[in-house]
Design a protein around this motif. Structure first.
Motif, PDB file in Angstrom:
ATOM      1  N   UNK A   1       5.401  -3.217  22.235  1.00 13.13           N
ATOM      2  CA  UNK A   1       6.590  -3.727  22.914  1.00 13.13           C
ATOM      3  C   UNK A   1       6.858  -2.891  24.166  1.00 13.13           C
ATOM      4  N   UNK A   2       7.127  -3.576  25.265  1.00 12.45           N
ATOM      5  CA  UNK A   2       7.371  -2.865  26.512  1.00 12.45           C
ATOM      6  C   UNK A   2       8.835  -2.433  26.600  1.00 12.45           C
ATOM      7  N   UNK A   3       9.043  -1.122  26.844  1.00 12.50           N
ATOM      8  CA  UNK A   3      10.393  -0.600  27.005  1.00 12.50           C
ATOM      9  C   UNK A   3      10.477   0.197  28.303  1.00 12.50           C
ATOM     10  N   UNK A   4      11.708   0.505  28.698  1.00 11.54           N
ATOM     11  CA  UNK A   4      11.887   1.234  29.953  1.00 11.54           C
ATOM     12  C   UNK A   4      12.315   2.669  29.683  1.00 11.54           C
ATOM     13  N   UNK A   5      11.743   3.581  30.454  1.00 13.26           N
ATOM     14  CA  UNK A   5      11.975   5.006  30.265  1.00 13.26           C
ATOM     15  C   UNK A   5      12.296   5.665  31.598  1.00 13.26           C
ATOM     16  N   UNK A   6      13.247   6.603  31.578  1.00 14.25           N
ATOM     17  CA  UNK A   6      13.489   7.442  32.747  1.00 14.25           C
ATOM     18  C   UNK A   6      13.184   8.866  32.316  1.00 14.25           C
ATOM     19  N   UNK A   7      12.264   9.522  33.017  1.00 18.80           N
ATOM     20  CA  UNK A   7      11.919  10.906  32.694  1.00 18.80           C
ATOM     21  C   UNK A   7      12.414  11.803  33.813  1.00 18.80           C
ATOM     22  N   UNK A   8      13.312  12.710  33.456  1.00 20.54           N
ATOM     23  CA  UNK A   8      13.895  13.613  34.440  1.00 20.54           C
ATOM     24  C   UNK A   8      13.257  14.985  34.289  1.00 20.54           C
ATOM     25  N   UNK A   9      12.487  15.403  35.305  1.00 17.42           N
ATOM     26  CA  UNK A   9      11.734  16.657  35.230  1.00 17.42           C
ATOM     27  C   UNK A   9      10.282  16.339  34.940  1.00 17.42           C
ATOM     28  N   UNK A  10       9.430  16.542  35.953  1.00 17.60           N
ATOM     29  CA  UNK A  10       8.017  16.201  35.786  1.00 17.60           C
ATOM     30  C   UNK A  10       7.159  17.465  35.754  1.00 17.60           C
ATOM     31  N   UNK A  11       7.514  18.393  34.875  1.00 22.27           N
ATOM     32  CA  UNK A  11       6.692  19.591  34.627  1.00 22.27           C
ATOM     33  C   UNK A  11       5.555  19.189  33.702  1.00 22.27           C
ATOM     34  N   UNK A  12       5.042  20.147  32.953  1.00 20.72           N
ATOM     35  CA  UNK A  12       3.917  19.829  32.054  1.00 20.72           C
ATOM     36  C   UNK A  12       4.354  18.874  30.950  1.00 20.72           C
ATOM     37  N   UNK A  57      26.355  11.798  41.399  1.00 19.14           N
ATOM     38  CA  UNK A  57      26.097  10.395  41.693  1.00 19.14           C
ATOM     39  C   UNK A  57      24.663   9.928  41.494  1.00 19.14           C
ATOM     40  N   UNK A  58      23.759  10.909  41.392  1.00 21.54           N
ATOM     41  CA  UNK A  58      22.335  10.572  41.369  1.00 21.54           C
ATOM     42  C   UNK A  58      21.961   9.622  40.219  1.00 21.54           C
ATOM     43  N   UNK A  59      22.368   9.977  39.024  1.00 20.26           N
ATOM     44  CA  UNK A  59      21.970   9.161  37.870  1.00 20.26           C
ATOM     45  C   UNK A  59      22.698   7.817  37.855  1.00 20.26           C
ATOM     46  N   UNK A  60      23.921   7.793  38.406  1.00 24.21           N
ATOM     47  CA  UNK A  60      24.655   6.532  38.490  1.00 24.21           C
ATOM     48  C   UNK A  60      23.920   5.557  39.424  1.00 24.21           C
ATOM     49  N   UNK A  61      23.492   6.089  40.578  1.00 25.35           N
ATOM     50  CA  UNK A  61      22.788   5.236  41.554  1.00 25.35           C
ATOM     51  C   UNK A  61      21.463   4.718  41.001  1.00 25.35           C
ATOM     52  N   UNK A  62      20.867   5.494  40.104  1.00 24.21           N
ATOM     53  CA  UNK A  62      19.592   5.056  39.505  1.00 24.21           C
ATOM     54  C   UNK A  62      19.838   4.131  38.309  1.00 24.21           C
ATOM     55  N   UNK A  63      21.098   3.827  38.049  1.00 19.98           N
ATOM     56  CA  UNK A  63      21.490   2.942  36.946  1.00 19.98           C
ATOM     57  C   UNK A  63      20.882   3.412  35.620  1.00 19.98           C
ATOM     58  N   UNK A  64      21.107   4.685  35.335  1.00 23.42           N
ATOM     59  CA  UNK A  64      20.458   5.348  34.199  1.00 23.42           C
ATOM     60  C   UNK A  64      20.774   4.666  32.854  1.00 23.42           C
ATOM     61  N   UNK A  65      21.958   4.043  32.778  1.00 17.99           N
ATOM     62  CA  UNK A  65      22.355   3.398  31.515  1.00 17.99           C
ATOM     63  C   UNK A  65      21.503   2.179  31.200  1.00 17.99           C
ATOM     64  N   UNK A  66      20.770   1.678  32.196  1.00 19.19           N
ATOM     65  CA  UNK A  66      19.991   0.462  31.965  1.00 19.19           C
ATOM     66  C   UNK A  66      18.633   0.759  31.296  1.00 19.19           C
ATOM     67  N   UNK A  67      18.285   2.052  31.162  1.00 20.24           N
ATOM     68  CA  UNK A  67      16.987   2.385  30.557  1.00 20.24           C
ATOM     69  C   UNK A  67      17.099   2.468  29.035  1.00 20.24           C
ATOM     70  N   UNK A  68      16.034   2.025  28.360  1.00 20.06           N
ATOM     71  CA  UNK A  68      16.032   2.105  26.895  1.00 20.06           C
ATOM     72  C   UNK A  68      16.026   3.560  26.435  1.00 20.06           C
ATOM     73  N   UNK A  69      15.329   4.415  27.174  1.00 22.95           N
ATOM     74  CA  UNK A  69      15.229   5.828  26.793  1.00 22.95           C
ATOM     75  C   UNK A  69      15.334   6.703  28.032  1.00 22.95           C
ATOM     76  N   UNK A  70      16.084   7.795  27.900  1.00 20.86           N
ATOM     77  CA  UNK A  70      16.181   8.760  28.998  1.00 20.86           C
ATOM     78  C   UNK A  70      15.732  10.106  28.446  1.00 20.86           C
ATOM     79  N   UNK A  71      14.727  10.699  29.086  1.00 24.59           N
ATOM     80  CA  UNK A  71      14.222  11.978  28.599  1.00 24.59           C
ATOM     81  C   UNK A  71      14.540  13.057  29.632  1.00 24.59           C
ATOM     82  N   UNK A  72      15.284  14.080  29.182  1.00 30.05           N
ATOM     83  CA  UNK A  72      15.619  15.197  30.055  1.00 30.05           C
ATOM     84  C   UNK A  72      14.586  16.286  29.784  1.00 30.05           C
ATOM     85  N   UNK A  73      13.621  16.409  30.699  1.00 31.97           N
ATOM     86  CA  UNK A  73      12.500  17.333  30.486  1.00 31.97           C
ATOM     87  C   UNK A  73      12.575  18.526  31.438  1.00 31.97           C
ATOM     88  N   UNK A  74      13.791  19.000  31.652  1.00 33.04           N
ATOM     89  CA  UNK A  74      14.005  20.208  32.458  1.00 33.04           C
ATOM     90  C   UNK A  74      14.179  21.357  31.478  1.00 33.04           C
TER      91      UNK A  74
END
Ligand code: ATP
Ligand code: ATP
Ligand code: CA
Length: 219
Positions: A1-12, A57-74
């Motif tokens: 199943x295709x879902x939407x993800x926002x990944x914040x922090x693109x380290x390892x 405002x950054x996450x609001x403008x990216x419409x963060x609530x519309x993603x199925x999953x939000x990963x904070x990888x900082x």
């Protein structure tokens, strides 16, 4: 199943997560404050954004609530991790998974409403230890404090050519065999008459200590 993800922090950690999700056909937006890190994923991610996730405002403008999953990888910048998590939850993000650097960080992230908090170094340390203690346990899932599920390779030849019924696995160990992998075929819910063969991998579920005993005896 295709879902939407926002990944914040693109380290390892975030990077590996992004690559694995994309490789499995998922829709992934990658966000990082550092343009160089973002460039590494420009051709891989569905979308990439250079932005500071701790700003209001950054996450609001990216419409963060519309993603199925939000990963904070900082990890390192604990303040950024905490603020990004608070912002995401305040904006109504449904499933926020946050990465903690240490136990204090973990407690804070849990308290401010992260839905799942992971601590990769600790979890991987436990996993590696488990692997060293039980080399034939290929996979292990903790179901509760008392119960687990494991994939165990049968190495002890005493078990070859004997059926699940004959071995009396349920009565002797209190374990249920839920699947057997033979060569590349997976037999789900095997019959009691199924005969174990060399290199078979059995998936068992039951009390943790019994799973450990079964791993030892089949070793
Ligand atoms: P890893 O172990 O995954 O490599 P780490 O735990 O060492 O990472 P950092 O390197 O501190 O954590 O952060 C991971 C990524 O998060 C980095 O690429 C960093 O640029 C990014 N990052 C840090 N602060 C922010 C922020 N405020 N907004 C967006 N991204 C950020
Ligand atoms: P029971 O009430 O013991 O299940 P049964 O005649 O229905 O009786 P069978 O399905 O024929 O039992 O299996 C005989 C024995 O094999 C069971 O008593 C159980 O101990 C064991 N067994 C059967 N299936 C499994 C399984 N999937 N995992 C572990 N042990 C099993
Ligand atoms: Ca790190």
């Amino acid at each position: 199943m295709k879902q939407t993800y926002a990944i914040i922090g693109l380290g390892r950690f975030g990077g590996a997560l992004l690559q694995t999700l994309v490789a499995n056909g998922q829709d992934v937006m990658g966000i990082d404050i550092n343009e160089e890190n973002v460039n590494d994923y420009r051709d891989i991610a569905t979308q990439v954004v250079v932005a500071d996730a701790q700003e209001d405002d950054v996450l609001r403008k990216l419409d963060i609530a519309s993603f199925d999953h939000v990963i904070i990888a900082i990890g390192h910048n604990m303040q950024a991790s905490i603020l990004a998590t608070i912002n995401a939850k305040d904006l109504g993000a449904k499933n926020v998974i946050a990465k903690a650097e240490n136990h204090t960080h973990l407690r804070v992230l849990t308290k401010i409403g992260a839905d799942v908090v992971v601590q990769p170094e600790r979890e991987m340390g436990e996993r590696v230890a488990r692997k060293l203690l039980a080399p034939n346990m290929l996979n292990f899932i903790e179901l509760s404090d008392d119960y687990s599920m494991a994939e165990i390779q049968i190495v002890n030849p005493v078990f070859y050519g004997r059926s699940i019924k004959d071995l009396n696995i349920r009565k002797k160990f209190g374990l249920n065999v839920i699947a057997v992998r033979h060569d590349n075929e997976v037999i789900v819910a095997p019959e009691a008459s199924y005969t174990l063969q060399e290199k078979d991998i059995v998936s068992v579920v039951g009390p943790k200590d019994m799973v450990d005993d079964f791993d030892q005896i089949t070793n």
